[in-house]
Design a protein around this motif. Structure first.
Motif, PDB file in Angstrom:
ATOM      1  N   THR A 159      27.979  -2.506  98.681  1.00 27.12           N
ATOM      2  CA  THR A 159      28.790  -1.414  98.152  1.00 27.12           C
ATOM      3  C   THR A 159      30.071  -1.259  98.959  1.00 27.12           C
ATOM      4  O   THR A 159      31.144  -1.039  98.406  1.00 27.12           O
ATOM      5  N   GLY A 160      29.961  -1.377 100.275  1.00 29.67           N
ATOM      6  CA  GLY A 160      31.132  -1.219 101.130  1.00 29.67           C
ATOM      7  C   GLY A 160      32.150  -2.317 100.931  1.00 29.67           C
ATOM      8  O   GLY A 160      33.363  -2.060 100.864  1.00 29.67           O
ATOM      9  N   LEU A 161      31.700  -3.559 100.823  1.00 32.34           N
ATOM     10  CA  LEU A 161      32.624  -4.677 100.612  1.00 32.34           C
ATOM     11  C   LEU A 161      33.341  -4.534  99.270  1.00 32.34           C
ATOM     12  O   LEU A 161      34.542  -4.798  99.164  1.00 32.34           O
ATOM     13  N   ALA A 162      32.597  -4.112  98.251  1.00 34.15           N
ATOM     14  CA  ALA A 162      33.226  -3.903  96.938  1.00 34.15           C
ATOM     15  C   ALA A 162      34.243  -2.771  97.001  1.00 34.15           C
ATOM     16  O   ALA A 162      35.336  -2.868  96.419  1.00 34.15           O
ATOM     17  N   PHE A 163      33.890  -1.703  97.712  1.00 30.88           N
ATOM     18  CA  PHE A 163      34.801  -0.562  97.850  1.00 30.88           C
ATOM     19  C   PHE A 163      36.069  -0.979  98.594  1.00 30.88           C
ATOM     20  O   PHE A 163      37.192  -0.636  98.183  1.00 30.88           O
ATOM     21  N   LEU A 164      35.905  -1.725  99.680  1.00 36.17           N
ATOM     22  CA  LEU A 164      37.065  -2.191 100.449  1.00 36.17           C
ATOM     23  C   LEU A 164      37.951  -3.120  99.622  1.00 36.17           C
ATOM     24  O   LEU A 164      39.185  -3.046  99.701  1.00 36.17           O
ATOM     25  N   ALA A 165      37.334  -3.994  98.843  1.00 36.77           N
ATOM     26  CA  ALA A 165      38.115  -4.938  98.040  1.00 36.77           C
ATOM     27  C   ALA A 165      38.990  -4.230  97.026  1.00 36.77           C
ATOM     28  O   ALA A 165      40.038  -4.748  96.625  1.00 36.77           O
ATOM     29  N   GLY A 221      27.405  -6.010  94.696  1.00 35.52           N
ATOM     30  CA  GLY A 221      27.945  -4.688  94.403  1.00 35.52           C
ATOM     31  C   GLY A 221      29.278  -4.738  93.698  1.00 35.52           C
ATOM     32  O   GLY A 221      29.957  -5.775  93.671  1.00 35.52           O
ATOM     33  N   ALA A 222      29.660  -3.601  93.134  1.00 34.06           N
ATOM     34  CA  ALA A 222      30.954  -3.465  92.465  1.00 34.06           C
ATOM     35  C   ALA A 222      31.477  -2.054  92.674  1.00 34.06           C
ATOM     36  O   ALA A 222      30.702  -1.095  92.782  1.00 34.06           O
ATOM     37  N   ALA A 223      32.797  -1.933  92.747  1.00 35.18           N
ATOM     38  CA  ALA A 223      33.428  -0.630  92.948  1.00 35.18           C
ATOM     39  C   ALA A 223      33.602   0.076  91.609  1.00 35.18           C
ATOM     40  O   ALA A 223      33.823  -0.555  90.574  1.00 35.18           O
ATOM     41  N   ILE A 224      33.505   1.393  91.653  1.00 35.48           N
ATOM     42  CA  ILE A 224      33.773   2.250  90.501  1.00 35.48           C
ATOM     43  C   ILE A 224      35.142   2.871  90.701  1.00 35.48           C
ATOM     44  O   ILE A 224      35.386   3.525  91.737  1.00 35.48           O
ATOM     45  N   GLN A 230      41.839   3.700  91.700  1.00 34.56           N
ATOM     46  CA  GLN A 230      41.385   3.828  93.076  1.00 34.56           C
ATOM     47  C   GLN A 230      39.855   3.932  93.117  1.00 34.56           C
ATOM     48  O   GLN A 230      39.249   4.548  92.232  1.00 34.56           O
ATOM     49  N   PRO A 231      39.206   3.329  94.119  1.00 35.83           N
ATOM     50  CA  PRO A 231      37.747   3.380  94.184  1.00 35.83           C
ATOM     51  C   PRO A 231      37.249   4.786  94.529  1.00 35.83           C
ATOM     52  O   PRO A 231      37.762   5.417  95.443  1.00 35.83           O
ATOM     53  N   VAL A 232      36.266   5.259  93.771  1.00 38.04           N
ATOM     54  CA  VAL A 232      35.668   6.575  94.022  1.00 38.04           C
ATOM     55  C   VAL A 232      34.186   6.463  94.359  1.00 38.04           C
ATOM     56  O   VAL A 232      33.564   7.438  94.790  1.00 38.04           O
ATOM     57  N   ALA A 233      33.605   5.282  94.154  1.00 31.32           N
ATOM     58  CA  ALA A 233      32.192   5.064  94.436  1.00 31.32           C
ATOM     59  C   ALA A 233      31.933   3.561  94.324  1.00 31.32           C
ATOM     60  O   ALA A 233      32.837   2.777  94.012  1.00 31.32           O
ATOM     61  N   VAL A 256      26.281  -5.878  87.528  1.00 30.47           N
ATOM     62  CA  VAL A 256      26.725  -4.726  88.323  1.00 30.47           C
ATOM     63  C   VAL A 256      28.202  -4.439  88.063  1.00 30.47           C
ATOM     64  O   VAL A 256      28.637  -3.285  88.041  1.00 30.47           O
ATOM     65  N   HIS A 257      28.990  -5.487  87.830  1.00 31.05           N
ATOM     66  CA  HIS A 257      30.401  -5.303  87.488  1.00 31.05           C
ATOM     67  C   HIS A 257      30.536  -4.571  86.158  1.00 31.05           C
ATOM     68  O   HIS A 257      31.343  -3.636  86.031  1.00 31.05           O
ATOM     69  N   ASP A 258      29.749  -4.980  85.163  1.00 29.51           N
ATOM     70  CA  ASP A 258      29.804  -4.326  83.857  1.00 29.51           C
ATOM     71  C   ASP A 258      29.353  -2.871  83.961  1.00 29.51           C
ATOM     72  O   ASP A 258      29.908  -1.988  83.283  1.00 29.51           O
ATOM     73  N   THR A 259      28.363  -2.618  84.800  1.00 30.31           N
ATOM     74  CA  THR A 259      27.901  -1.240  85.000  1.00 30.31           C
ATOM     75  C   THR A 259      29.000  -0.379  85.597  1.00 30.31           C
ATOM     76  O   THR A 259      29.223   0.760  85.160  1.00 30.31           O
ATOM     77  N   ALA A 260      29.703  -0.896  86.590  1.00 26.59           N
ATOM     78  CA  ALA A 260      30.808  -0.152  87.208  1.00 26.59           C
ATOM     79  C   ALA A 260      31.899   0.143  86.169  1.00 26.59           C
ATOM     80  O   ALA A 260      32.489   1.232  86.183  1.00 26.59           O
ATOM     81  N   GLU A 261      32.159  -0.810  85.273  1.00 23.29           N
ATOM     82  CA  GLU A 261      33.149  -0.595  84.214  1.00 23.29           C
ATOM     83  C   GLU A 261      32.715   0.511  83.259  1.00 23.29           C
ATOM     84  O   GLU A 261      33.522   1.354  82.847  1.00 23.29           O
ATOM     85  N   LYS A 262      31.444   0.533  82.899  1.00 24.39           N
ATOM     86  CA  LYS A 262      30.921   1.564  82.006  1.00 24.39           C
ATOM     87  C   LYS A 262      31.033   2.952  82.645  1.00 24.39           C
ATOM     88  O   LYS A 262      31.388   3.929  81.982  1.00 24.39           O
TER      89      LYS A 262
END
Length: 267
Positions: A159-165, A221-224, A230-233, A256-262
């Motif tokens: 989650t952290g790596l996705a958020f940072l990216a 993981g993927a960022a929301i 901007q990442p919020v979660a 997980v990427h598709d879930t973050a998009e939804k």
């Protein structure tokens, strides 16, 4: 206002440090002790004293005052060990932004859990860390497990790596200005290696964290993102490294990427 102050002011031992003339240092010390109990509970006086690097008398005074205010409870056995009460949960659950993200995300987290059959984590930012705000457990007896409210390092988790990216260059630079402590056998602690990993994460659309946070656990993981991008979660699929193998990275990563998009669209 005066009525409100009288209503909230504690009574009994410790009132002078909180009700009258309470200093900034005493507030800071109390919150440090409270956070240490949350991290280490059940925690004893000596353990907490070492954790917060304060005099034992100061820690003891903070513990008693936080107990009087309803934030902590002592064990009924000796030596005394301290736990958080549900007051901390009640206050923390009022974090409006995080609650909005959680409510929007839950239906899609359930779908992701059914698709992957692994543990799903939803994390939200707090400073230079993430906080676990929702977890959906797998039925597998061998599974990944983090307690709700767990603070998670950005550099050591999926989650952290996705958020940072998904974060700004300034945010990443600020994080890399400090030491990156190791959490497990494959934690990325080199700033250059972390930047390369973030580039790969952006290119793929999801992060891969093989035993960076916990030995024997792999996650993707993927960022929301919010409406401004901007990442919020962040959301992740986590499980034993023996089950989340290389051949599953892309399948779980896309899921997980598709879930973050939804969730982004729902927000």
């Amino acid at each position: 206002m005066e009525q409100c102050r009288r209503k909230l002011a504690p009574t009994g031992p410790g009132v002078n440090s909180w009700g009258e003339g309470m200093t900034t240092n005493s507030v800071v010390s109390a919150f440090r002790v409270l956070e240490a109990v949350a991290e280490l509970q059940p925690a004893g006086l000596s353990e907490l004293t070492r954790a917060v690097d304060l005099p034992k008398s100061t820690v003891q005074r903070c513990l008693l005052t936080l107990h009087e205010l309803g934030w902590l409870r002592p064990s009924t056995t000796q030596p005394t060990r301290w736990h958080l009460t549900y007051r901390a949960f009640a206050v923390g659950s009022q974090a409006r932004d995080h609650q909005q993200v959680r409510e929007a995300a839950l239906p899609f987290l359930n779908e992701l859990q059914l698709t992957t059959t692994e543990t799903i984590h939803l994390c939200a930012p707090d400073g230079n860390e993430l906080v676990l705000i929702e977890r959906l457990d797998t039925a597998h007896p061998l599974r990944a497990f983090l307690p709700l409210g767990k603070r998670i390092p950005l550099h050591a988790s999926a989650t952290g790596l996705a958020f940072l990216a998904a974060s700004t260059k300034d945010f990443v630079d600020n994080l890399l200005a400090d030491t990156l402590p190791a959490q497990a056998v494959h934690t990325i602690t080199d700033p250059g290696a972390l930047r390369r990993t973030l580039d790969e994460t952006r290119s793929r659309g999801y992060s891969i964290n093989n035993q960076g946070l916990s030995n024997g656990i792999t996650a993707v993981g993927a960022a929301i993102l919010d409406a401004q991008g901007q990442p919020v979660a962040a959301v992740s699929v986590s499980g034993p490294t023996s089950r989340i193998t290389d051949d599953k990275y892309e399948t779980y990563g896309r899921a997980v990427h598709d879930t973050a998009e939804k969730i982004h669209n729902a927000l």
